[in-house]
Design a protein around this motif. Sequence first.
Motif, mmCIF file in Angstrom:
data_model
loop_
_atom_site.group_PDB
_atom_site.id
_atom_site.type_symbol
_atom_site.label_atom_id
_atom_site.label_comp_id
_atom_site.label_asym_id
_atom_site.label_seq_id
_atom_site.Cartn_x
_atom_site.Cartn_y
_atom_site.Cartn_z
ATOM 1 N N LYS A 46 29.998 -4.548 -5.327
ATOM 2 C CA LYS A 46 28.543 -4.495 -5.119
ATOM 3 C C LYS A 46 28.132 -3.162 -4.501
ATOM 4 O O LYS A 46 27.072 -2.615 -4.826
ATOM 5 C CB LYS A 46 28.101 -5.655 -4.236
ATOM 6 C CG LYS A 46 28.200 -7.014 -4.915
ATOM 7 C CD LYS A 46 27.844 -8.136 -3.944
ATOM 8 C CE LYS A 46 27.994 -9.500 -4.612
ATOM 9 N NZ LYS A 46 27.723 -10.615 -3.662
ATOM 10 N N ILE A 47 28.971 -2.631 -3.617
ATOM 11 C CA ILE A 47 28.681 -1.328 -3.012
ATOM 12 C C ILE A 47 28.760 -0.231 -4.063
ATOM 13 O O ILE A 47 27.900 0.660 -4.128
ATOM 14 C CB ILE A 47 29.656 -1.052 -1.851
ATOM 15 C CG1 ILE A 47 29.372 -2.012 -0.680
ATOM 16 C CG2 ILE A 47 29.553 0.391 -1.385
ATOM 17 C CD1 ILE A 47 30.381 -1.927 0.436
ATOM 18 N N ILE A 48 29.786 -0.278 -4.914
ATOM 19 C CA ILE A 48 29.934 0.724 -5.973
ATOM 20 C C ILE A 48 28.729 0.691 -6.919
ATOM 21 O O ILE A 48 28.247 1.730 -7.378
ATOM 22 C CB ILE A 48 31.239 0.479 -6.757
ATOM 23 C CG1 ILE A 48 32.454 0.733 -5.857
ATOM 24 C CG2 ILE A 48 31.308 1.364 -7.996
ATOM 25 C CD1 ILE A 48 33.768 0.275 -6.460
ATOM 26 N N LEU A 49 28.239 -0.523 -7.199
ATOM 27 C CA LEU A 49 27.110 -0.678 -8.114
ATOM 28 C C LEU A 49 25.767 -0.348 -7.456
ATOM 29 O O LEU A 49 24.744 -0.309 -8.140
ATOM 30 C CB LEU A 49 27.078 -2.122 -8.646
ATOM 31 C CG LEU A 49 28.234 -2.509 -9.569
ATOM 32 C CD1 LEU A 49 28.277 -4.017 -9.766
ATOM 33 C CD2 LEU A 49 28.120 -1.796 -10.913
ATOM 34 N N GLY A 50 25.769 -0.114 -6.150
ATOM 35 C CA GLY A 50 24.536 0.199 -5.448
ATOM 36 C C GLY A 50 23.694 -1.008 -5.114
ATOM 37 O O GLY A 50 22.516 -0.867 -4.759
ATOM 38 N N LEU A 51 24.269 -2.205 -5.187
ATOM 39 C CA LEU A 51 23.521 -3.435 -4.894
ATOM 40 C C LEU A 51 23.408 -3.670 -3.398
ATOM 41 O O LEU A 51 22.426 -4.260 -2.929
ATOM 42 C CB LEU A 51 24.199 -4.632 -5.568
ATOM 43 C CG LEU A 51 24.305 -4.554 -7.093
ATOM 44 C CD1 LEU A 51 25.058 -5.761 -7.635
ATOM 45 C CD2 LEU A 51 22.914 -4.463 -7.719
ATOM 46 N N ILE A 52 24.417 -3.237 -2.644
ATOM 47 C CA ILE A 52 24.356 -3.282 -1.188
ATOM 48 C C ILE A 52 24.883 -1.950 -0.665
ATOM 49 O O ILE A 52 25.583 -1.224 -1.379
ATOM 50 C CB ILE A 52 25.176 -4.450 -0.587
ATOM 51 C CG1 ILE A 52 26.646 -4.334 -0.975
ATOM 52 C CG2 ILE A 52 24.602 -5.785 -1.012
ATOM 53 C CD1 ILE A 52 27.520 -5.404 -0.321
ATOM 54 N N ALA A 53 24.536 -1.629 0.572
ATOM 55 C CA ALA A 53 24.954 -0.356 1.161
ATOM 56 C C ALA A 53 26.179 -0.564 2.041
ATOM 57 O O ALA A 53 26.355 -1.621 2.657
ATOM 58 C CB ALA A 53 23.817 0.241 1.978
ATOM 59 N N SER A 54 27.009 0.456 2.099
ATOM 60 C CA SER A 54 28.148 0.420 3.012
ATOM 61 C C SER A 54 27.668 0.802 4.408
ATOM 62 O O SER A 54 26.580 1.353 4.583
ATOM 63 C CB SER A 54 29.238 1.387 2.543
ATOM 64 O OG SER A 54 28.776 2.722 2.605
ATOM 65 N N ASP A 55 28.499 0.518 5.405
ATOM 66 C CA ASP A 55 28.172 0.885 6.789
ATOM 67 C C ASP A 55 28.883 2.160 7.219
ATOM 68 O O ASP A 55 28.650 2.662 8.326
ATOM 69 C CB ASP A 55 28.556 -0.259 7.742
ATOM 70 C CG ASP A 55 27.725 -1.501 7.515
ATOM 71 O OD1 ASP A 55 26.512 -1.356 7.286
ATOM 72 O OD2 ASP A 55 28.281 -2.615 7.543
ATOM 73 N N GLY A 56 29.756 2.675 6.357
ATOM 74 C CA GLY A 56 30.475 3.898 6.694
ATOM 75 C C GLY A 56 31.260 4.390 5.506
ATOM 76 O O GLY A 56 31.491 3.661 4.547
ATOM 77 N N GLY A 57 31.655 5.649 5.566
ATOM 78 C CA GLY A 57 32.417 6.229 4.473
ATOM 79 C C GLY A 57 31.515 6.824 3.410
ATOM 80 O O GLY A 57 30.286 6.881 3.563
ATOM 81 N N SER A 58 32.128 7.278 2.325
ATOM 82 C CA SER A 58 31.370 7.912 1.243
ATOM 83 C C SER A 58 31.842 7.404 -0.114
ATOM 84 O O SER A 58 33.010 7.043 -0.279
ATOM 85 C CB SER A 58 31.519 9.433 1.304
ATOM 86 O OG SER A 58 32.881 9.814 1.129
#
Length: 296
Positions: A46-58
């Motif tokens: 979901k993070i890779i797809l941009g559906l949710i945001a990560s809290d750290g990293g790139s």
Amino acid sequence: MCLTLSHVTKRYDDHTVLDAVGFNVAAGERVALLGHNGAGKSTLMKIILGLIASDGGSISVLGTEPGSHDARTHTAYLPENASFHPALTGLEQLGYYLRLRGESPKQATFLLDRVGLGPAAKRRIGTYSKGMRQRVGLAQALIGQPKLLILDEPTSGLDPVSRREFYVILDELAAQGTAILLSSHALTEVEARTDRIVILSSGVMVANDTLANLRRRASLPIRLQISAQNGKADEVARKLSGQRSNGVMVDLVCNSQEKLARLGDISALGSLVDDVDVIPPSLEDIYSHFSKRGNA
């Protein structure tokens, strides 16, 4: 790189779902993402797809941010349970998605044929089996020739023949340069059809390598299965200090460093031996080994 992750972290309240996860997927590479339920695989997708945001990293998706226009344009996703309008035919549903992507709906017939649904193209999706709906999802994912393909349990509901055909399509896409990230619990089918294995355990990446390298790192026992001449199994077992399993079969267990020496011992028996099979640790063995280390 089509996909680059570095120290990706995700937390919900005081629970860390992903802890500094990082790996790459290159063009034409097929990477299997493995982990138990709750390991963080779906969250990472979901993070890779941009559906949710990560809290750290790139994260870089095709050189841009997850969820950006360019990332969405060239990334395709197939979830475990693909859902479509039951009143539409496969042809109508795919034509609709093609129009949404600015593509000609005439491509629908070709795409449905490619996933083996040509004969059912004009049937309502409500009459499709789960496996057939999954193939509609794959046809949808192929729209626009994606550069990055994200698959979450993609063969769920497919019969063995359909699974084999599915992986043939993935092989063709990889050969054309598509980067593929595939999550699956079906370890036996993943074992032979991916280039690299990433294992998550409780949100921590505990392995990221080729299967051959993971086998070497794990140093798990190798099984040598020897077929002896009729009436010679007991003699072969005694000379090799092996275990007779049944009939003419003798089993030996050794580590990777001992393998060549033990094969030499077997060869020295000459006509007493008909054949020998080298059985390395399976992906299930490797997965269990690294998952336990991650939970230690």
